[in-house]
Design a protein around this motif. Structure first.
Motif, short mmCIF file in Angstrom:
data_model
loop_
_atom_site.label_atom_id
_atom_site.label_comp_id
_atom_site.label_asym_id
_atom_site.label_seq_id
_atom_site.Cartn_x
_atom_site.Cartn_y
_atom_site.Cartn_z
N THR A 122 0.85 -1.19 0.00
CA THR A 122 0.00 0.00 0.00
C THR A 122 0.88 1.24 0.00
O THR A 122 2.02 1.21 0.48
N LEU A 123 0.34 2.31 -0.55
CA LEU A 123 0.99 3.62 -0.51
C LEU A 123 0.11 4.55 0.32
O LEU A 123 -1.12 4.54 0.17
N ASP A 124 0.75 5.33 1.19
CA ASP A 124 -0.02 6.32 1.95
C ASP A 124 0.73 7.65 1.94
O ASP A 124 1.94 7.70 1.78
N PHE A 125 -0.05 8.70 2.06
CA PHE A 125 0.50 10.06 2.13
C PHE A 125 -0.09 10.69 3.37
O PHE A 125 -1.31 10.74 3.53
N ASN A 126 0.77 11.15 4.29
CA ASN A 126 0.32 11.68 5.59
C ASN A 126 -0.56 10.65 6.30
O ASN A 126 -1.58 11.00 6.88
N THR A 127 -0.20 9.40 6.22
CA THR A 127 -0.86 8.23 6.81
C THR A 127 -2.25 7.95 6.24
O THR A 127 -2.94 7.06 6.72
#
Length: 145
Positions: A122-127
């Motif tokens: 998975t990819l997350d940005f700012n969680t």
């Protein structure tokens, strides 16, 4: 990598964002070696819209870790380690950004003559979850005529 592009590299990637899945398939000539218990897969990827725009990709694989280095106009480095989350730098037209990468599965079936590598993450940005991703790489020696 000292050997010429003696291998066929097949890559199938899927990315699911907001319930929609995109799929890419790449078949290209590349390089493949085993050195010090690590496998190295190298290939050049061209932009479909602009064949003069390309990136060099080097994938380093050991038992539980995959590092993907992409060099070109937009570079990136992803570190994939089964069961772990890493912060990685991803270059975009707007600049570099830090993304979280959590590796759910990593199945390494590479051997001296090729094999497969399958990873889901998975990819997350700012969680916040951005996407679910999966790729399958197959490496085979080119057939000689």
């Amino acid at each position: 990598m000292e050997n010429l592009e003696r291998y066929m590299i097949s890559i199938v990637g899927e990315q699911t964002m907001d319930g929609e899945t995109d799929r890419i398939e790449v078949l290209t000539a590349g390089k493949f070696i085993k050195k010090n218990d690590r496998f190295y897969i190298g290939y050049r990827e061209y932009d479909e819209k602009n064949p003069n725009d390309w990136s060099d990709n080097l994938i380093k694989v050991d038992k539980n870790t995959v590092i993907i280095n992409r060099k070109g106009q937009l570079g990136s480095q992803l570190m994939l380690e089964k069961g772990r989350r890493h912060q990685c730098i991803y270059s975009t037209i707007a600049g570099d950004m830090s993304i979280g990468v959590f590796t759910k599965t990593l199945e390494n079936k590479l051997h001296e003559k090729g094999g497969t590598l399958e990873v889901s993450y998975t990819l997350d940005f700012n969680t916040d979850l951005v996407s679910e991703n999966r790729f399958l790489i197959k490496v085979e020696e080119k057939q000689t005529m």
